[in-house]
Write an enzyme that holds these catalytic residues in place. Structure first.
Site, PDB file in Angstrom:
ATOM      1  N   LYS D  98       0.879  -1.061  -0.100  1.00 22.67           N
ATOM      2  CA  LYS D  98      -0.140   0.044  -0.057  1.00 22.67           C
ATOM      3  C   LYS D  98       0.977   1.288   0.149  1.00 22.67           C
ATOM      4  O   LYS D  98       1.629   1.538   0.964  1.00 22.67           O
ATOM      5  CB  LYS D  98      -0.944   0.101   1.193  1.00 22.67           C
ATOM      6  N   GLY D 159      -7.828   9.545  10.321  1.00 20.95           N
ATOM      7  CA  GLY D 159      -8.212   9.375  11.940  1.00 20.95           C
ATOM      8  C   GLY D 159      -9.306  10.619  12.190  1.00 20.95           C
ATOM      9  O   GLY D 159      -9.327  10.744  13.506  1.00 20.95           O
ATOM     10  N   ALA D 185      -9.453   5.613   4.911  1.00 25.66           N
ATOM     11  CA  ALA D 185      -9.458   7.081   5.866  1.00 25.66           C
ATOM     12  C   ALA D 185     -10.763   7.431   5.777  1.00 25.66           C
ATOM     13  O   ALA D 185     -11.510   7.712   5.007  1.00 25.66           O
ATOM     14  CB  ALA D 185      -8.492   7.694   5.453  1.00 25.66           C
ATOM     15  N   GLY D 186     -11.340   7.961   7.214  1.00 30.61           N
ATOM     16  CA  GLY D 186     -12.386   8.849   7.310  1.00 30.61           C
ATOM     17  C   GLY D 186     -13.450   8.054   7.947  1.00 30.61           C
ATOM     18  O   GLY D 186     -14.302   8.738   8.428  1.00 30.61           O
ATOM     19  N   ASN D 207      -8.576   2.088  10.584  1.00 33.13           N
ATOM     20  CA  ASN D 207      -7.625   1.830  11.728  1.00 33.13           C
ATOM     21  C   ASN D 207      -8.141   2.294  12.932  1.00 33.13           C
ATOM     22  O   ASN D 207      -8.582   1.878  13.939  1.00 33.13           O
ATOM     23  CB  ASN D 207      -6.105   2.317  11.426  1.00 33.13           C
ATOM     24  N   THR D 208      -8.117   3.907  12.987  1.00 36.01           N
ATOM     25  CA  THR D 208      -8.746   4.614  13.958  1.00 36.01           C
ATOM     26  C   THR D 208      -9.946   4.319  14.625  1.00 36.01           C
ATOM     27  O   THR D 208     -10.282   4.140  15.923  1.00 36.01           O
ATOM     28  CB  THR D 208      -8.652   6.080  13.815  1.00 36.01           C
TER      29      THR D 208
END
Lengths: 255, 255, 255, 255
Positions: D98, D159, D185-186, D207-208
């Site tokens: 990635k 994040g 993301a988001g 992830n977050t």
């Protein structure tokens, strides 16, 4: 040429402002001026409109030029609200009034059952109640049948500044109404007011969005322009929405 | 007193309008007037700005009063766009120009790679390019470094009228920019324009939202007011948002 | 381990599905199976639940395994709704029922005045009414006090598929309720159902979103997963929102 | 039966999870398990995947069962990213990687110019890069042409947990892509992941949203279900949206 009418009064301004939360009456008056409002709403139980020994709002906002719309802020039952408006009528002769019967302090949502009952009583006594209500198309019609001269659905909780949460219901209320529809509560900034007008509302009432801006006078001006912008946009008939792009200039036949 | 500047030109109007899709030049001119615009953008490859044997835009919109901003609508490569603007400069002396290098007809999204390259070339040749771009905070800075005198992120696909889809990115671009930021494309109605300004943009460019309204002249007026409203709201410092209600008048201590 | 209870019945599934608009009873039964529902709602005035000479729903959805929740779809007055449910009780012994008293055909919004009255009567007669209502936090409490065993605010007009229009009100209802809250109406796709659950609702009721999908059985499965996903997300305690980025891996101290 | 393929690898799980921000490797492993993921992404410069004297991720997440996708988190130039991935290939033989080339710390937006360049180089060296990118339909096609085996547009800043800000662009990317599209993301909560899948994406990376939930393991499970729900909803073909209500049961012909 574009005006609206409620209970026999005709107005060109579509922005009603409040008289709470301002630093003082002078600032409030300056905001009303900047907003171009022809109506101010006044909490009968809070704002001094009669005691000559205290600072009085009328010294700053001339009731001969600006219509005073007494409201029942802080009333949690039909009886409270009715009594408050009877006192207002005795004190100042007001018949065009704004009814709000609150359900609880946390949400300041209206108690629609009590609101409907109060509307009936007030109408039977000759009042012309403009009524704060939920964004409920059926309740709006019932209020109208009970004698409301305007319905004033909330856009979001009072003082929240969250903007109009449900455009579907405001549109449905506008489509069904025979009396003016004004969004009351929830506006946080100019575009929120424009959205209300683009949905076809006849006007907007606000207090906190102006009073709590860092520069209330400039925000009052912003709101005036936004309400006018939204009204013109509504009358203009906006373009349709497209899922894909559409060139401003035809792409074919270029030089 | 509230004005903005791009490449040494100072403006009070923050609304740039296009010259495509109107019924005729007369309607276009009337829309410019109602919009209060000081700049119009013109597709060099589409609009007649030089052939005296055809109806010419200058007969309706006076270039001594209104700044013409030539644009590269319809260009799909850097070379195409550069050549188009060189011709425009030769024909009319324009150095302040609007660059758009499109990526494909379906979305009319910019090709940012080509756009960045064209910006560099144009800047090196003395042009002052205002640049149509994606709502990408990093690319916006790169354009600025390459010589863009303004960045013009799209709010939604050109001609879609969908309104500003991503307020986060527009805000981030504004926060990071040293040159003016104008939302270009995507505005559908007045509140969309107000939102752009509330995010801190310096201006808005639109074409279809006015030209395709049922009443373009009134919509032009709506947009003028909306841009001013949004600008004032931004400068006012809006109220905070609350999760719960907050009374306009304190509930305690009521009469 | 995560279950909910209404009127003494305990359920693990939080997805109630309807029995209208399906091609036939077999498809309906397959959708119920895929949705994992433990409750189906049945329009007493529409669906054959008693005439043995016609196809009967019970032949496809076993009332010994799946709770039947009779509803008053099509009733526009309290009287109509009460009569309908009395008949249902006589016919099938149902006490746990879903009350809806509609205000008009165009919006299918509830008539809250009639709904409140019907709730009182039904509760006094021993019914356990789950009540379709507006997304009004005050009315929700009033219904509860009148005997509603669950409140079922709409997310958007019935059959519109527009998704939950007002997350603020649904959240406020959840925060104030002592009985289960289920979003009833408005769900269009899986994420809408997840949103309802993330707001803290106890369940979701839907019909059209499943029945009108091109593949109703697969959509029923999607909805089952979405309701579970939203429930788990709610219980997990989601991350906070940030205005700026935050790296997954610290940027400092890189190799 | 519903699977997707990237660079010759076939997967049934559509949820890729990260390996940052967890309390420890054990919690991370439990989250991967609950998420049902077949791929984890690992910041080569941050996570210990080679030093046998330190706790090593492979002791908790078995690379024979779960594909490791090395990423270039923390790289701000093409060179940095390329060098990082070359090291990863030397260390672990990874070719499916990635790529992310960041533009700045505040927004963690990709630098698309550098990203495109790095993609070309990596592809020419035999890597199979899945590429983090802006939600730009044109750039997505360019990445594909440069050798990206998947495009991974952001939904909102890394994040931030703000959810997918621009559904229009994600949809346009999906419509135009010949390689898998994954939102990277988001995502903040389950419904965000469902929305990504309903737009037709092939997968989601996060992830977050999991690591920072109060209960990460339960949230991982929520995300697994949400991704499946959104996928099924997409495949089902959702109902259309209506401006008005539509009864579940015909109102005509009632008993």
């Amino acid at each position: 040429d574009d005006s609206w009418e409620v209970a026999g009064h005709r107005f060109t301004s579509r922005l009603i402002v409040g008289t709470g939360k301002y630093k003082d009456f002078a600032q409030n008056a300056a905001a009303v001026e900047a907003a171009g409002s022809e109506i101010v709403t006044v909490a009968v139980r809070r704002v001094n409109i009669s005691d000559p020994n205290q600072p009085v709002l009328m010294d700053h906002i001339d009731p001969k030029k600006i219509i005073y719309l007494p409201n029942t802020a802080g009333c949690f039952t039909a009886e409270d609200a009715i009594r408050t408006l009877r006192l207002a009528r005795e004190a100042g002769g007001w018949e065009l009034v704004k009814l709000e019967v609150l359900g609880e302090a946390k949400t300041l949502y209206p108690n629609m059952k009590e609101t409907l009952r109060a509307t009936e009583v007030l109408a039977s006594e000759g009042f012309k109640p403009m009524v704060y209500c939920t964004d409920d198309p059926i309740a709006a019609k019932q209020l109208e049948e009970a004698g409301a001269v305007a319905v004033m659905p909330l856009g979001a909780p009072i003082g929240s500044g969250l903007g109009i949460q449900n455009q579907v219901t405001i549109r449905l209320i506008v489509e069904g109404a025979s009396v003016p529809v004004l969004v009351d509560a929830g506006v946080g900034t100019a575009s929120d007011a424009a959205v209300a007008m683009e949905l076809g509302c006849d006007g907007v009432l606000m207090n906190t969005a102006i009073a709590e801006a860092k520069d209330p006078i400039r925000m009052a001006r912003a709101m005036r322009l936004a309400v006018e912008a939204g009204r013109h946009a509504y009358l203009s008939g906006r373009m349709g929405r497209r899922r894909y792009a559409d060139p401003s200039s035809p792409l074919a036949g270029l030089i």
